[in-house]
Design a protein around this motif. Structure first.
Motif, PDB file in Angstrom:
ATOM      1  N   ASP A 154       0.776  -0.958  -0.226  1.00  0.00           N
ATOM      2  CA  ASP A 154       0.105   0.067  -0.327  1.00  0.00           C
ATOM      3  C   ASP A 154       0.696   1.507  -0.058  1.00  0.00           C
ATOM      4  O   ASP A 154       1.662   1.016   1.143  1.00  0.00           O
ATOM      5  CB  ASP A 154      -0.837  -0.001   1.742  1.00  0.00           C
ATOM      6  N   ASN A 198      -4.898  -9.031  -4.203  1.00  0.00           N
ATOM      7  CA  ASN A 198      -5.377  -8.599  -3.709  1.00  0.00           C
ATOM      8  C   ASN A 198      -5.275  -6.486  -3.719  1.00  0.00           C
ATOM      9  O   ASN A 198      -4.023  -6.512  -3.162  1.00  0.00           O
ATOM     10  CB  ASN A 198      -4.634  -9.085  -2.057  1.00  0.00           C
ATOM     11  N   MET A 199      -5.389  -5.905  -4.915  1.00  0.00           N
ATOM     12  CA  MET A 199      -5.416  -4.305  -5.182  1.00  0.00           C
ATOM     13  C   MET A 199      -7.228  -4.230  -5.747  1.00  0.00           C
ATOM     14  O   MET A 199      -7.319  -5.098  -6.163  1.00  0.00           O
ATOM     15  CB  MET A 199      -4.775  -4.869  -5.821  1.00  0.00           C
ATOM     16  N   THR A 215      -4.640  -2.298  -0.891  1.00  0.00           N
ATOM     17  CA  THR A 215      -5.042  -3.555  -0.874  1.00  0.00           C
ATOM     18  C   THR A 215      -6.025  -4.207   0.445  1.00  0.00           C
ATOM     19  O   THR A 215      -6.966  -2.937   0.865  1.00  0.00           O
ATOM     20  CB  THR A 215      -3.798  -4.425  -0.350  1.00  0.00           C
TER      21      THR A 215
END
Length: 567
Positions: A154, A198-199, A215
Motif C-alpha cells: 500500500d 489483493n488490490m 489492498t
C-alpha cells in the motif's frame, strides 16, 4: 516463424511470441483502441426503454503495445494474452431513451513506469511482453519476472500504476489515509475495479479518473495476503461481501466476510479452510451460507520468470471440494467433494428445505469444465491467431449439497456433491442473471456467452490468419449469446447478423416494478462487419431479440465483465 513456434501436445494450445508486425492478424477488439474522455451522445436506432436509467460500466483491454522509451530508441513491449491488455474503462449513461458514452485509460502509470525503467513490470498472464529486449535485459532483472508484482505494498504505487482490468462495481466506504477525507456517497461517486489479486482501484464515477490504489489490508490488517477472487458475492440485503485470501507466510487459505454498509467497511469474520491453497475466480452464496469451491488448480511460483498462465497447474485425481460456511458466524459447517472438474464463474446458489427429508440442501450453479485442462491458456494471442484446436467450452451445471445442516456431511467425512441438473448442448461462460434472482430458490433464467470460437457469417474481421483453413474453426472470439431456462431445461441462442460479430458478456437489467424474472433488457456489445466500429445492443430479456442499438465512436476493446448501476 518455425523457430519460435511451439505447440504443447498435452494441453493443446499454441504458445509463441507474437511480434508487433504480426498483430494485424488479431481482430481489432484485441488491439489498441482510443479513449473518449469527454462524454458524447450516441446515435441510436430502435427504441431504448425510457425506464432504463443509470450507468453501464465495462472494463476492457485498451492497449497491448507499450513504448519502453520516450524517443523510440527501444523496441516496444507487446502484451501476449487477452487478460494482459492495459485497462480501458467504459461508461454508457442512459436516461430518457438516450445513450451517452465516455471512456478512459486507467493504467497510464504503467506506461510511464515502462518508459522510465525501459521495461514493462506489469503483471502478465501470458509470455513476457519484454521478449524483444531479452538480449539487452539485465539478467537479474529478467529473472525476477512478473510475479513479483503479485506482492504489492500500500502506498507504493500511484493510482494508475497497476493494471486492474477484470470487474467494475459500485464504490464503498473505505478507510482514508491519515489527514484526508473520502467522498460522502462512494456508492454513487466512485467505482471499484477489481481483479484476481489483493488490490482495488478506486475511480471517479463521473470522469473515470483513477484516484487510489489499495489492498484489503487497508480495511483491516488481518486481510494482508495474496489471492482474492475477482467476483466476491454481494448480499444486497445484508450489505455484505465475501472473499478469500492466502497468508503468504503460512500458506493458510481463509474465507472472510466484509460489512460494506459500515463507514468505513469492516471485517466481520475470517475463517481458515482445511485445504491446500488454490486459484479460484469466484465464490458462491445463498441466503444462509457462503460456499468456497476449491478448484483442483494451484499456482506454482517456484520459477518466478513464468507468466501467470504457466503457474496454474492442474492437480490430477484431486476432487473438487465445496466448503460451506455460515454467513452469520463464518463457521465452517460442512464439506463436500465431487469428481474433478474446474470452473471460473459461479452463476447463482440457493438453500432450501428438502420436502422429503426436512434437511436444508444447497444448489450451486456453475459453468463447469472437464478436469485436466485450463482453458484460459487458449487465450494467448498466438493461439487466437493460430488455434491448435477448437476452444474449450464450459457447461451450465447445478450441483447439489444435501443436508448441510446435518452431521451427514462433516468436515472430517465429506459428503458427495451430486449433479442435480444441467443445460447440455450449449457452451456456457460469462453467466449473468437478474439481480432479483440472486439466491432465490426456483429461479429460472441465465444469460451467457454461448461458446468461444463460434462462426460469424459474413464478417470481415480478421482472425486466425496463420491457420491452414482446417484447424481455424472460428470467425470470432465469442460466437453467440444464449438464454437458458432451468424449469424447461431448454435454451435460446442469439447471434448478431449482417456480418457483425463477437457479442460480449450479456448483462441483464430488470424493468422497475417487473413481476416476471426476465422482464427487462440484456446489454451486449458487438463489432461491425468491417471491424471499424462497435455497437451497444439491447435485447428484450423475454423474447431475446434485438430492440435497440447505440453506435460507439470507435471499436470496443474486448473485456470480460461489466455492471449496471441504477440511477
Amino acid at each position: 516463424m518455425d523457430s519460435k513456434y511451439h505447440q504443447d501436445e498435452k494441453v493443446g494450445y499454441n504458445q509463441y511470441f507474437v511480434e508487433k508486425k504480426d498483430l494485424k492478424y488479431l481482430p481489432p477488439y484485441l488491439l489498441d483502441v482510443p479513449e473518449t474522455r469527454e462524454e458524447v451522445i450516441c446515435t441510436t436506432t430502435g427504441t431504448w426503454p425510457t425506464w432504463l436509467a443509470g450507468q453501464f460500466i465495462r472494463v476492457g483491454i485498451g492497449r497491448v503495445v507499450i513504448p519502453l522509451s520516450e524517443d523510440g530508441s527501444k523496441p516496444d513491449a507487446v502484451l501476449q494474452h487477452f487478460f494482459d491488455g492495459l485497462n480501458l474503462l467504459h461508461k454508457f449513461r442512459m436516461e430518457d431513451g438516450k445513450v451517452f458514452y465516455r471512456s478512459r485509460y486507467t493504467a497510464e502509470g504503467v506506461v510511464r513506469r515502462a518508459k522510465k525503467e525501459g521495461r514493462l513490470t506489469s503483471i502478465m498472464t501470458g509470455l513476457d511482453a519484454n521478449t524483444p529486449l531479452y538480449r539487452a535485459q539485465d539478467p537479474c532483472s529478467a529473472l525476477l519476472g512478473t510475479n513479483q508484482s503479485l506482492y504489492l505494498e500500500d502506498g507504493k504505487y500511484e493510482p494508475d500504476e497497476v493494471n486492474i482490468n477484470v470487474v467494475p462495481r459500485r464504490g464503498i466506504h473505505l478507510p482514508q489515509p491519515q489527514g484526508t477525507r473520502g467522498v460522502d456517497s462512494p456508492e454513487t461517486e466512485e467505482l471499484l475495479i477489481g481483479t484476481d489479486f489483493n488490490m482495488l482501484q478506486v475511480c471517479d464515477a463521473k470522469t473515470l479518473e483513477p484516484k487510489r490504489l489499495l489492498t484489503h489490508a487497508v480495511i483491516d490488517p488481518e486481510l494482508k495476503g495474496v489471492g482474492i477472487c475477482a467476483h466476491p458475492p454481494k448480499d444486497r440485503k445484508r450489505g455484505q461481501t465475501f472473499n478469500y485470501l492466502i497468508n503468504q507466510e503460512t500458506g493458510v487459505m481463509y474465507v472472510f466476510g466484509l460489512d460494506i454498509r459500515a463507514k468505513p467497511a469492516a471485517l466481520m469474520w475470517k475463517t481458515a479452510l482445511p485445504c491446500a491453497p488454490c486459484y479460484i475466480h469466484s465464490l458462491a452464496m445463498t441466503e444462509r451460507y457462503v460456499i468456497f469451491i476449491r478448484n483442483p488448480i494451484h499456482m506454482d511460483v517456484s520459477d518466478m520468470s513464468k507468466g501467470l498462465q504457466e503457474t496454474w497447474l492442474y492437480e490430477p485425481d484431486v476432487p473438487t471440494q465445496f466448503f460451506v460456511l455460515e454467513k452469520d458466524t463464518g463457521k465452517h459447517i460442512a464439506t463436500y467433494s465431487a469428481p474433478s472438474f474446474m470452473f471460473f464463474h459461479s452463476v447463482n446458489a440457493y438453500d432450501y428445505v428438502d420436502a422429503d427429508t426436512g434437511a436444508t440442501n444447497v444448489h450451486v450453479d456453475l459453468c463447469s469444465y472437464e478436469g485436466g485442462y485450463i482453458p484460459y491458456r487458449e487465450y494467448s494471442f498466438s493461439n487466437v491467431i493460430d488455434p491448435a484446436r477448437p476452444f474449450k467450452d464450459g457447461t451450465l451445471v447445478r450441483y447439489e449439497l444435501a443436508s448441510v445442516d446435518h452431521a451427514l456431511a462433516t468436515i472430517s467425512r465429506p459428503g458427495r456433491a451430486t449433479v442435480a441438473a444441467a443445460i447440455p448442448g450449449v457452451p456456457s461462460e460469462l453467466p449473468r442473471i437478474a439481480k432479483s434472482a440472486s439466491m432465490m430458490p426456483g429461479y429460472r433464467y441465465v444469460y451467457f456467452t454461448a461458446g468461444n470460437g463460434g462462426m460469424s457469417p459474413g464478417t470481415q474481421v480478421p482472425i486466425g490468419r496463420f491457420g491452414n483453413g482446417l484447424k481455424t474453426v472460428h470467425g470470432a472470439f465469442f460466437g453467440s449469446l444464449a438464454k437458458s431456462d432451468w424449469l424447461s431445461g431448454t435454451y435460446k441462442r442469439w447471434q448478431p447478423g449482417n456480418g457483425e460479430s463477437c457479442p460480449c458478456e450479456p448483462v441483464f437489467i430488470g424493468r422497475p416494478g417487473a413481476t416476471e424474472e426476465d422482464d427487462g433488457v440484456v446489454l451486449t456489445i458487438v463489432i461491425n462487419r468491417e471491424g471499424t466500429q462497435s455497437i451497444l445492443v439491447a435485447l428484450d430479456g423475454q423474447t431475446f431479440e434485438e430492440i435497440a442499438r447505440a453506435d460507439m465512436p470507435h471499436v470496443y476493446a474486448l473485456g470480460p465483465h461489466g455492471t449496471f448501476i441504477e440511477a
